[in-house]
Design a protein around this motif. Structure first.
Motif, PDB file in Angstrom:
ATOM      1  N   CYS A   1      15.510  -8.674   6.553  1.00 19.33           N
ATOM      2  CA  CYS A   1      16.211  -9.090   6.052  1.00 19.33           C
ATOM      3  C   CYS A   1      15.925  -9.019   4.395  1.00 19.33           C
ATOM      4  N   ARG A   2      14.572  -8.985   3.944  1.00 20.09           N
ATOM      5  CA  ARG A   2      14.738  -8.076   2.327  1.00 20.09           C
ATOM      6  C   ARG A   2      15.266  -6.220   2.598  1.00 20.09           C
ATOM      7  N   ARG A   3      14.994  -5.687   3.340  1.00 23.51           N
ATOM      8  CA  ARG A   3      15.338  -4.340   3.169  1.00 23.51           C
ATOM      9  C   ARG A   3      16.721  -4.476   3.895  1.00 23.51           C
ATOM     10  N   ALA A   4      17.675  -5.760   4.465  1.00 20.98           N
ATOM     11  CA  ALA A   4      18.941  -5.937   4.688  1.00 20.98           C
ATOM     12  C   ALA A   4      19.525  -6.640   3.025  1.00 20.98           C
ATOM     13  N   ASN A   5      18.900  -6.801   3.307  1.00 22.74           N
ATOM     14  CA  ASN A   5      19.891  -7.614   1.624  1.00 22.74           C
ATOM     15  C   ASN A   5      20.070  -6.259   0.465  1.00 22.74           C
ATOM     16  N   VAL A   6      18.684  -5.404   0.656  1.00 25.17           N
ATOM     17  CA  VAL A   6      18.607  -4.136  -0.634  1.00 25.17           C
ATOM     18  C   VAL A   6      19.947  -3.557   0.218  1.00 25.17           C
ATOM     19  N   PHE A   7      20.068  -3.011   1.577  1.00 26.89           N
ATOM     20  CA  PHE A   7      21.182  -1.301   2.066  1.00 26.89           C
ATOM     21  C   PHE A   7      22.611  -2.625   1.475  1.00 26.89           C
ATOM     22  N   VAL A   8      22.382  -4.197   1.642  1.00 24.98           N
ATOM     23  CA  VAL A   8      23.503  -4.646   1.657  1.00 24.98           C
ATOM     24  C   VAL A   8      24.238  -4.060   0.017  1.00 24.98           C
ATOM     25  N   GLU A   9      23.478  -4.342  -1.132  1.00 24.84           N
ATOM     26  CA  GLU A   9      23.180  -3.816  -1.984  1.00 24.84           C
ATOM     27  C   GLU A   9      24.136  -2.623  -2.487  1.00 24.84           C
ATOM     28  N   ALA A  10      23.131  -1.450  -2.094  1.00 24.17           N
ATOM     29  CA  ALA A  10      23.310  -0.544  -2.344  1.00 24.17           C
ATOM     30  C   ALA A  10      24.208   0.293  -1.577  1.00 24.17           C
ATOM     31  N   ALA A  11      24.966   0.014  -0.214  1.00 25.27           N
ATOM     32  CA  ALA A  11      26.263  -0.300   0.129  1.00 25.27           C
ATOM     33  C   ALA A  11      27.537  -0.684  -0.603  1.00 25.27           C
ATOM     34  N   LYS A  12      27.495  -1.733  -1.595  1.00 35.03           N
ATOM     35  CA  LYS A  12      28.220  -2.503  -1.999  1.00 35.03           C
ATOM     36  C   LYS A  12      28.160  -1.149  -3.852  1.00 35.03           C
ATOM     37  N   LYS A  13      27.222  -0.536  -4.235  1.00 32.39           N
ATOM     38  CA  LYS A  13      27.205   0.525  -5.250  1.00 32.39           C
ATOM     39  C   LYS A  13      28.395   1.840  -4.675  1.00 32.39           C
ATOM     40  N   TYR A  14      28.883   2.041  -3.188  1.00 34.90           N
ATOM     41  CA  TYR A  14      30.034   3.180  -2.308  1.00 34.90           C
ATOM     42  C   TYR A  14      30.771   2.791  -2.689  1.00 34.90           C
TER      43      TYR A  14
END
Length: 152
Positions: A1-14
């Protein structure tokens, strides 16, 4: 879930949404796993696969009720059990996915469609078939006709 939360934040940037696609044979296949992931990754959207969740014992109507505001797509297909003595660890031997109406698992896709409509769901509704015992376009037409009727 830690990686998924990082991925969610990265996606938001785009200006993108990151979504979970529940699936048999993965870390998120049953209701408890889905609910825990959605709790621990609050920014994740959900691409709900109704047949995979139902095959793992989940409740698709309650899932729509709980996550309707996080749904970005819904996969529609039916379930045909081949051998209920086989466990989910080899789910492809236990069942196959098929056109709507071709299953024998009691998947109430009509109730799921009605529930989506209660929330004015207007995003992707996708036909997904994994197995065809005849020409794929025949099965796809059956599912498309059913979905057109359900979402008219």
């Amino acid at each position: 879930c830690r990686r998924a939360n990082v991925f969610v934040e990265a996606a938001k940037k785009y200006n993108l949404k990151a979504a979970l696609h529940n699936h048999l044979g993965t870390c998120i296949e049953n209701q408890d796993e889905l609910d825990k992931f959605m709790e621990l990754v609050p920014g994740a959207a959900l691409l709900l696969d109704i047949a995979h969740l139902r095959a793992a014992g989940g409740d698709c109507v309650k899932t729509v009720q709980k996550y309707h505001d996080r749904l970005v797509a819904v996969h529609f297909k039916d379930i045909f059990y081949k051998d209920l003595n086989v466990g989910l660890d080899t789910w492809w031997e236990r069942l196959r996915f098929c056109e709507l109406g071709g299953g024998n698992a009691g998947l109430d896709y009509e109730a799921i469609a009605r529930e989506l409509q209660k929330y004015n769901y207007d995003k992707w509704v996708l036909i997904e078939h994994d197995t065809h015992l005849r020409a794929p376009e025949l099965d796809l037409k059956v599912s498309a006709d059913i979905l057109k009727e359900l979402f008219k």
